[in-house]
Design a protein around this motif. Structure first.
Motif, PDB file in Angstrom:
ATOM      1  N   TRP A  50       4.011   0.663   2.430  1.00 39.90           N
ATOM      2  CA  TRP A  50       3.601  -0.263   3.482  1.00 39.90           C
ATOM      3  C   TRP A  50       3.586  -1.681   2.920  1.00 39.90           C
ATOM      4  O   TRP A  50       2.833  -1.957   1.977  1.00 39.90           O
ATOM      5  CB  TRP A  50       2.198   0.066   3.991  1.00 39.90           C
ATOM      6  CG  TRP A  50       2.098   1.339   4.772  1.00 39.90           C
ATOM      7  CD1 TRP A  50       1.596   2.528   4.348  1.00 39.90           C
ATOM      8  CD2 TRP A  50       2.499   1.536   6.134  1.00 39.90           C
ATOM      9  NE1 TRP A  50       1.658   3.457   5.345  1.00 39.90           N
ATOM     10  CE2 TRP A  50       2.207   2.884   6.459  1.00 39.90           C
ATOM     11  CE3 TRP A  50       3.066   0.701   7.105  1.00 39.90           C
ATOM     12  CZ2 TRP A  50       2.467   3.412   7.721  1.00 39.90           C
ATOM     13  CZ3 TRP A  50       3.325   1.245   8.350  1.00 39.90           C
ATOM     14  CH2 TRP A  50       3.027   2.578   8.653  1.00 39.90           C
ATOM     15  N   ASN A  84       4.084  -9.852   7.167  1.00 42.82           N
ATOM     16  CA  ASN A  84       4.787  -9.197   6.058  1.00 42.82           C
ATOM     17  C   ASN A  84       5.992  -9.999   5.563  1.00 42.82           C
ATOM     18  O   ASN A  84       6.980  -9.426   5.089  1.00 42.82           O
ATOM     19  CB  ASN A  84       5.182  -7.769   6.438  1.00 42.82           C
ATOM     20  CG  ASN A  84       3.979  -6.914   6.737  1.00 42.82           C
ATOM     21  OD1 ASN A  84       3.027  -6.870   5.963  1.00 42.82           O
ATOM     22  ND2 ASN A  84       3.980  -6.259   7.885  1.00 42.82           N
ATOM     23  N   ASP A  89       0.869  -1.163   0.000  1.00 42.58           N
ATOM     24  CA  ASP A  89       0.000   0.000   0.000  1.00 42.58           C
ATOM     25  C   ASP A  89       0.912   1.220   0.000  1.00 42.58           C
ATOM     26  O   ASP A  89       1.766   1.356   0.888  1.00 42.58           O
ATOM     27  CB  ASP A  89      -0.907  -0.007   1.233  1.00 42.58           C
ATOM     28  CG  ASP A  89      -1.822   1.205   1.289  1.00 42.58           C
ATOM     29  OD1 ASP A  89      -2.171   1.730   0.215  1.00 42.58           O
ATOM     30  OD2 ASP A  89      -2.189   1.629   2.401  1.00 42.58           O
ATOM     31  N   ASP A 104       2.032  -4.983   3.031  1.00 37.15           N
ATOM     32  CA  ASP A 104       0.655  -5.159   3.487  1.00 37.15           C
ATOM     33  C   ASP A 104       0.238  -6.640   3.458  1.00 37.15           C
ATOM     34  O   ASP A 104      -0.733  -7.017   2.801  1.00 37.15           O
ATOM     35  CB  ASP A 104      -0.279  -4.316   2.610  1.00 37.15           C
ATOM     36  CG  ASP A 104      -1.644  -4.107   3.231  1.00 37.15           C
ATOM     37  OD1 ASP A 104      -1.793  -4.373   4.441  1.00 37.15           O
ATOM     38  OD2 ASP A 104      -2.567  -3.674   2.509  1.00 37.15           O
ATOM     39  N   ARG A 128       2.621  -3.158   7.731  1.00 32.90           N
ATOM     40  CA  ARG A 128       1.326  -3.104   8.392  1.00 32.90           C
ATOM     41  C   ARG A 128       1.230  -4.177   9.486  1.00 32.90           C
ATOM     42  O   ARG A 128       1.801  -5.265   9.364  1.00 32.90           O
ATOM     43  CB  ARG A 128       0.209  -3.344   7.389  1.00 32.90           C
ATOM     44  CG  ARG A 128       0.067  -2.267   6.316  1.00 32.90           C
ATOM     45  CD  ARG A 128      -0.552  -1.016   6.869  1.00 32.90           C
ATOM     46  NE  ARG A 128      -0.975  -0.121   5.783  1.00 32.90           N
ATOM     47  CZ  ARG A 128      -1.222   1.160   5.941  1.00 32.90           C
ATOM     48  NH1 ARG A 128      -1.091   1.712   7.137  1.00 32.90           N
ATOM     49  NH2 ARG A 128      -1.608   1.906   4.925  1.00 32.90           N
TER      50      ARG A 128
END
Length: 262
Positions: free
Chosen positions: A18, A26, A7, A20, A57
């Motif tokens: 990010w 991750n 993201d 995500d 995230r």
């Protein structure tokens, strides 16, 4: 571009990538590697972006390699593994070679390749709950592709320990050995990132790129006449740029330089 595993968040001149995939902490696989490479290329070419932050995230920055990806690698031929590793190496080179400052925002686990991602960024700030490990030896492999970046950060003495022991260490130790620039309480992580971002935005973007190139050219060389000459040439060239003229003019006129308005 649209991404499945990332993201991209833009706030003014700052872009945050990010990772995500919080459901797998991750962890990265072929898709995430390819998309990180593409995102870095996209942001590097975006003149509206001055600073790039890399974060994850959820609870963790990155737990390293995805287990399914590791399983496929174990069943692959040497040539297939070589192609896979080359793609990972190319992504890390692109991240490390970005023409603008990069900051790793690290919370929770940053293991294996996650440690490598943090090391490949120009700067890293970690929450005090972060933990790190070059864990590859536990699986009978080595942290080869991430090694240039981790070695650059922590030096060979610490690398000799952690590459062989695969020990997990905390944010305080990561700061002590040079892997991260700062370790802050988890609730203050974004504040610390914002403070660093503002310091970066106050400086000339072309000077920042020239500084990155200077470090790359000088690091590891002895202090001799050739190095002295190269540094003299680099500063003389930089002083005659439009950016330098604007910087000096703004200082003497007691006003912000033009790049602070962009």
């Amino acid at each position: 571009m649209s991404y499945e595993t990332l993201d991209i968040e833009r706030k003014g001149a700052v872009a945050t990538i990010w990772m995500d995939r919080p459901e797998v902490f991750n962890a990265f696989d072929e898709r995430l590697i390819a998309e990180l490479d593409a995102a870095c290329a996209e942001l590097d070419g975006d003149t509206g972006v001055r600073v790039v932050v890399l974060g994850g995230r959820g609870r963790h920055f990155s737990a390293g390699a995805d287990l399914n990806w590791m399983r496929r690698a174990a069943a692959s031929t040497e040539q297939e593994n070589l192609a896979d590793s080359r793609r990972f190496a190319a992504m890390l080179r692109r991240l490390a070679g970005l023409s603008k400052p990069t900051i790793a925002r690290v919370q929770g686990a940053a293991l294996g390749g996650g440690t490598g991602l943090a090391a490949a960024c120009d700067m890293a700030i970690a929450a005090d709950d972060a933990s790190f490990s070059t864990s590859e030896a536990r699986f009978g492999i080595i942290p080869a592709v991430i090694s240039p970046y981790v070695l650059r950060a922590i030096g060979p003495r610490h690398a000799l320990r952690y590459f062989q022991s695969a020990e997990r260490f905390d944010a305080a130790e990561a700061k002590s050995i040079g892997l991260v620039n700062d370790a802050v309480p988890a609730g203050q992580l974004d504040t610390a990132i914002d403070r660093l971002v503002q310091a970066l935005l106050a400086c000339g973007p072309q000077a920042q790129l020239a500084a990155k190139q200077l470090i790359s050219a000088i690091d590891g060389r002895g202090i001799d006449e050739a190095v002295g000459e190269e540094t003299a040439i680099r500063i003389a060239r930089q002083r005659t740029t439009d950016e330098a003229r604007e910087g000096f003019t703004a200082f003497f006129e007691k006003r912000p330089p033009a790049w602070m308005a962009t």
